[in-house]
Design a protein around this motif. Sequence first.
Motif, PDB file in Angstrom:
ATOM      1  N   GLY A  44       0.112  11.100   6.066  1.00 58.74           N
ATOM      2  CA  GLY A  44      -0.344  10.854   4.695  1.00 58.74           C
ATOM      3  C   GLY A  44       0.094  11.923   3.714  1.00 58.74           C
ATOM      4  O   GLY A  44       0.743  12.910   4.077  1.00 58.74           O
ATOM      5  N   GLY A  45      -0.275  11.707   2.440  1.00 58.46           N
ATOM      6  CA  GLY A  45       0.050  12.670   1.395  1.00 58.46           C
ATOM      7  C   GLY A  45       0.972  12.080   0.355  1.00 58.46           C
ATOM      8  O   GLY A  45       1.390  10.922   0.423  1.00 58.46           O
ATOM      9  N   GLY A  46       1.298  12.912  -0.640  1.00 56.95           N
ATOM     10  CA  GLY A  46       2.189  12.475  -1.699  1.00 56.95           C
ATOM     11  C   GLY A  46       1.454  11.743  -2.799  1.00 56.95           C
ATOM     12  O   GLY A  46       0.218  11.625  -2.799  1.00 56.95           O
ATOM     13  N   SER A  47       2.199  11.201  -3.738  1.00 55.95           N
ATOM     14  CA  SER A  47       1.601  10.509  -4.877  1.00 55.95           C
ATOM     15  C   SER A  47       2.623   9.577  -5.512  1.00 55.95           C
ATOM     16  O   SER A  47       3.821   9.635  -5.187  1.00 55.95           O
ATOM     17  N   PHE A  48       2.156   8.723  -6.404  1.00 60.07           N
ATOM     18  CA  PHE A  48       3.060   7.910  -7.207  1.00 60.07           C
ATOM     19  C   PHE A  48       2.414   7.611  -8.554  1.00 60.07           C
ATOM     20  O   PHE A  48       1.184   7.668  -8.707  1.00 60.07           O
ATOM     21  N   ILE A  49       3.251   7.292  -9.526  1.00 63.45           N
ATOM     22  CA  ILE A  49       2.784   6.908 -10.860  1.00 63.45           C
ATOM     23  C   ILE A  49       3.076   5.434 -11.076  1.00 63.45           C
ATOM     24  O   ILE A  49       4.180   4.956 -10.793  1.00 63.45           O
ATOM     25  N   TYR A  50       2.070   4.738 -11.536  1.00 60.18           N
ATOM     26  CA  TYR A  50       2.205   3.321 -11.866  1.00 60.18           C
ATOM     27  C   TYR A  50       2.206   3.177 -13.385  1.00 60.18           C
ATOM     28  O   TYR A  50       1.444   3.857 -14.088  1.00 60.18           O
ATOM     29  N   LEU A  83       0.888   1.196  -0.885  1.00 59.37           N
ATOM     30  CA  LEU A  83       1.267   2.581  -1.096  1.00 59.37           C
ATOM     31  C   LEU A  83       0.062   3.510  -1.072  1.00 59.37           C
ATOM     32  O   LEU A  83       0.163   4.667  -0.651  1.00 59.37           O
ATOM     33  N   GLN A  84      -1.080   3.009  -1.506  1.00 59.57           N
ATOM     34  CA  GLN A  84      -2.307   3.802  -1.397  1.00 59.57           C
ATOM     35  C   GLN A  84      -2.645   4.057   0.065  1.00 59.57           C
ATOM     36  O   GLN A  84      -3.071   5.162   0.438  1.00 59.57           O
ATOM     37  N   LYS A  85      -2.434   3.044   0.910  1.00 54.42           N
ATOM     38  CA  LYS A  85      -2.694   3.221   2.341  1.00 54.42           C
ATOM     39  C   LYS A  85      -1.686   4.191   2.966  1.00 54.42           C
ATOM     40  O   LYS A  85      -2.020   4.942   3.884  1.00 54.42           O
ATOM     41  N   VAL A  86      -0.450   4.157   2.470  1.00 53.33           N
ATOM     42  CA  VAL A  86       0.556   5.120   2.948  1.00 53.33           C
ATOM     43  C   VAL A  86       0.105   6.539   2.627  1.00 53.33           C
ATOM     44  O   VAL A  86       0.203   7.452   3.470  1.00 53.33           O
ATOM     45  N   ILE A  87      -0.399   6.744   1.423  1.00 55.31           N
ATOM     46  CA  ILE A  87      -0.898   8.065   1.020  1.00 55.31           C
ATOM     47  C   ILE A  87      -2.074   8.485   1.898  1.00 55.31           C
ATOM     48  O   ILE A  87      -2.222   9.663   2.246  1.00 55.31           O
ATOM     49  N   GLU A  88      -2.895   7.503   2.291  1.00 59.78           N
ATOM     50  CA  GLU A  88      -4.028   7.793   3.185  1.00 59.78           C
ATOM     51  C   GLU A  88      -3.565   8.200   4.583  1.00 59.78           C
ATOM     52  O   GLU A  88      -4.307   8.839   5.328  1.00 59.78           O
ATOM     53  N   GLY A  89      -2.333   7.782   4.950  1.00 57.68           N
ATOM     54  CA  GLY A  89      -1.822   8.112   6.284  1.00 57.68           C
ATOM     55  C   GLY A  89      -1.889   6.953   7.244  1.00 57.68           C
ATOM     56  O   GLY A  89      -2.054   7.152   8.455  1.00 57.68           O
ATOM     57  N   GLU A  90      -1.757   5.714   6.755  1.00 51.10           N
ATOM     58  CA  GLU A  90      -1.850   4.550   7.641  1.00 51.10           C
ATOM     59  C   GLU A  90      -0.859   4.680   8.800  1.00 51.10           C
ATOM     60  O   GLU A  90       0.246   5.197   8.635  1.00 51.10           O
ATOM     61  N   PRO A  91      -1.239   4.182   9.996  1.00 52.63           N
ATOM     62  CA  PRO A  91      -0.444   4.424  11.207  1.00 52.63           C
ATOM     63  C   PRO A  91       0.580   3.348  11.525  1.00 52.63           C
ATOM     64  O   PRO A  91       1.139   3.343  12.620  1.00 52.63           O
ATOM     65  N   ASN A  92       0.832   2.434  10.610  1.00 50.12           N
ATOM     66  CA  ASN A  92       1.644   1.262  10.932  1.00 50.12           C
ATOM     67  C   ASN A  92       3.133   1.480  10.647  1.00 50.12           C
ATOM     68  O   ASN A  92       3.545   2.509  10.133  1.00 50.12           O
ATOM     69  N   GLY A  93       3.926   0.426  10.963  1.00 45.93           N
ATOM     70  CA  GLY A  93       5.356   0.495  10.711  1.00 45.93           C
ATOM     71  C   GLY A  93       6.001   1.651  11.447  1.00 45.93           C
ATOM     72  O   GLY A  93       5.880   1.803  12.652  1.00 45.93           O
ATOM     73  N   ILE A  94       6.699   2.519  10.705  1.00 48.62           N
ATOM     74  CA  ILE A  94       7.414   3.646  11.302  1.00 48.62           C
ATOM     75  C   ILE A  94       6.574   4.917  11.318  1.00 48.62           C
ATOM     76  O   ILE A  94       7.078   5.993  11.668  1.00 48.62           O
ATOM     77  N   SER A  95       5.302   4.818  10.941  1.00 45.65           N
ATOM     78  CA  SER A  95       4.456   6.012  10.811  1.00 45.65           C
ATOM     79  C   SER A  95       4.380   6.832  12.098  1.00 45.65           C
ATOM     80  O   SER A  95       4.511   8.053  12.086  1.00 45.65           O
ATOM     81  N   LYS A  96       4.163   6.151  13.210  1.00 45.67           N
ATOM     82  CA  LYS A  96       4.003   6.864  14.486  1.00 45.67           C
ATOM     83  C   LYS A  96       5.270   7.603  14.857  1.00 45.67           C
ATOM     84  O   LYS A  96       5.225   8.768  15.289  1.00 45.67           O
ATOM     85  N   ALA A  97       6.417   6.944  14.680  1.00 44.48           N
ATOM     86  CA  ALA A  97       7.689   7.565  15.053  1.00 44.48           C
ATOM     87  C   ALA A  97       7.974   8.807  14.206  1.00 44.48           C
ATOM     88  O   ALA A  97       8.620   9.750  14.669  1.00 44.48           O
ATOM     89  N   LEU A  98       7.472   8.824  12.963  1.00 42.88           N
ATOM     90  CA  LEU A  98       7.720   9.942  12.060  1.00 42.88           C
ATOM     91  C   LEU A  98       6.563  10.928  12.017  1.00 42.88           C
ATOM     92  O   LEU A  98       6.596  11.885  11.245  1.00 42.88           O
ATOM     93  N   ASN A  99       5.521  10.659  12.823  1.00 43.46           N
ATOM     94  CA  ASN A  99       4.312  11.489  12.789  1.00 43.46           C
ATOM     95  C   ASN A  99       3.722  11.558  11.378  1.00 43.46           C
ATOM     96  O   ASN A  99       3.291  12.612  10.905  1.00 43.46           O
ATOM     97  N   TRP A 100       3.739  10.417  10.702  1.00 46.11           N
ATOM     98  CA  TRP A 100       3.242  10.360   9.332  1.00 46.11           C
ATOM     99  C   TRP A 100       1.712  10.453   9.307  1.00 46.11           C
ATOM    100  O   TRP A 100       1.025   9.706   9.996  1.00 46.11           O
ATOM    101  N   LYS A 144       7.351   7.789   3.386  1.00 44.79           N
ATOM    102  CA  LYS A 144       7.135   8.405   4.701  1.00 44.79           C
ATOM    103  C   LYS A 144       8.309   9.284   5.127  1.00 44.79           C
ATOM    104  O   LYS A 144       8.142  10.200   5.928  1.00 44.79           O
ATOM    105  N   MET A 145       9.493   8.992   4.566  1.00 44.95           N
ATOM    106  CA  MET A 145      10.699   9.737   4.936  1.00 44.95           C
ATOM    107  C   MET A 145      11.009  10.866   3.950  1.00 44.95           C
ATOM    108  O   MET A 145      12.107  11.415   3.963  1.00 44.95           O
ATOM    109  N   ASN A 146      10.058  11.165   3.085  1.00 48.50           N
ATOM    110  CA  ASN A 146      10.223  12.280   2.141  1.00 48.50           C
ATOM    111  C   ASN A 146      11.374  12.061   1.169  1.00 48.50           C
ATOM    112  O   ASN A 146      12.106  12.984   0.817  1.00 48.50           O
ATOM    113  N   ARG A 147      11.560  10.811   0.743  1.00 49.83           N
ATOM    114  CA  ARG A 147      12.501  10.510  -0.333  1.00 49.83           C
ATOM    115  C   ARG A 147      11.708  10.137  -1.577  1.00 49.83           C
ATOM    116  O   ARG A 147      10.595   9.623  -1.478  1.00 49.83           O
ATOM    117  N   LYS A 148      12.283  10.392  -2.738  1.00 48.88           N
ATOM    118  CA  LYS A 148      11.696   9.905  -3.980  1.00 48.88           C
ATOM    119  C   LYS A 148      12.039   8.433  -4.124  1.00 48.88           C
ATOM    120  O   LYS A 148      13.115   7.994  -3.706  1.00 48.88           O
TER     121      LYS A 148
END
Length: 578
Positions: free
Chosen positions: A462-468, A443-460, A421-425
């Motif tokens: 969604g977006g991005g990706s990860f490799i498993y 992390l899938q929910k983070v990519i979807e744009g879930e509104p929890n945790g610090i999301s609201k404060a950062l206007n998160w 959410k903070m645009n760090r790798k």
Amino acid sequence: MEFYQRLEILLKKNEKYLDAAGNIIKQKVKDAAEKIDPELIELLISEPEIKKEFFSQIKDVWIFNINHFVTFIDNKNFLNDSYTAFSNRIGLSVNGELLKKRDEVCLVFPYKDCILEGGQTKEESKRNEIFFNKILAKDEINKLLSPKALVNFEKWDEEAVKRGSPKSVSDITEEDNLLIKGNNLLALHCLKRKYAGKVKLIYIDPPYNTGNDSFKYNDNFNHSSWLTFMKNRLEIARELLRDDGSIYVSIDLKEYHYLKLLMDDVFGRENFINDVVWNTSPLNVAGFKGEANNWIYSISNLLYYCKYAANRKFYKLYIPRSKKFIEENYKQEDENGKFRITRRGNKIYLKDDKGDPVTNIWNDILSFNYVAVAKSEGRNFPYSQKPEKLIQRIIEASTDPGDIVLDFFSGSGTTGAVAHKMNRKWIMVEQLNNQINISKQRLQKVIEGEPNGISKALNWTGGGSFIYCELATYNQRFVEEIEQAQNSTTLLSIWDEMKNYGFLLHNVRVKEFDKNINEFKKLELEKQKEILIETLNMNMLYVPLSDIEDMKYHISDDDIELNKAFYGNEYTSKEGEL
């Protein structure tokens, strides 16, 4: 009657050397010997033959030979129970020492804090998984820390999350976020090939060595193995840090002071920056903590080190002024805006007033309460121990956007979620199936744009990706099957497969094992599991990169190509050398 038996009978006369079942606890006897405990000395000199064995007479004085006595107690023939007898018969040498006095590597630690059920406290929790301490000495290690093959690659981005299935992976670069399943010590050595000197921040929340082991090891062994466990991982973690990189380690009271000394040794005392005290009960102490007959321990510590203190970058943080404070103090206004007057007569303008600087005592982070944290942050992940705000504060202070953040005790994935959410790798490592699944879902929910945790404060949004991906298992597969087995029949079925397909220690006598199978069946289930795991060659828990093209491992051509992409020049075929 043998001498060993006479000594056992004698020691059993003092209950303080016994457990609840009336069995002698070797470590308690050794501790008493090293302290020259009068009760032990009195016991030993009461039997002439035993006195003659462990005491030397110089004129009229009898001198206790401590080293000889402790060595004797450690001997595998003393208290030679059915487990030890069977171990010796099939070729497993115990050597009487629980912790080897060499350059050892601790692979596994039986920790309990990873998964909690809703409403449980840390102290009340119990783990379903059984973890076996496995410590290897330097002369037993050959391929253990070599790079491992990676398999089962998945890419998750917005499109993949939306359709509910991962994309195939065509390449791996330093721009990718990584979630790796496997033993974290071995995974760190794999990461070294690509990320040495490139990680800006490491945050870890390791097991705290709270003593709830599967096998109830004595405290000294717990402590020693925990320090070995941490030392192995901190040493390689330091290699991964950038020269201006930082590491924060969460720890509690039991091992805090020892960890501080260990980190002084690994990172250098001059690179210790601060001890952050997180007040986990800022308002009140409730529940089990309040019942303790002691000063109430209501903090958690964060040890903060840098690779090189002179190179560190730190961004000072401020807690914004409250609305009430602003209304009461910024009453005056001029052409530059609202201001307040300081005691020295200076004007401080609202637009320039950042608030109160954050000290090393954090009272404003949510309480260390599992259920409260989950509810207050609105998450569907009730197993998270640390709130997102805590990780956010650490990342803000020590990184810039685009920097790499590493957590190799990732648990439920809080570090990755916040860094994303903070645009760090980010890179996270986890071994447990339950935890890795929780992290992936989160992390899938983070990519979807879930509104929890610090999301609201950062206007998160969604977006991005990860490799498993996963370290390709070999003997590790048998370890997991053994841990999950519910009865002897299942264990013996696993043993049959291990004989044919596993890598066993060279000194294991398979024929002796099979010939004495009835003796094996008489052991307790946990002892049977321990025996089977002891027969496995720990160097071959995972498939070495150098063997990746060996057909017996069934690694696909696509995965071989991805390993080439990941390791680059470090990749070699099975004919090459690392």
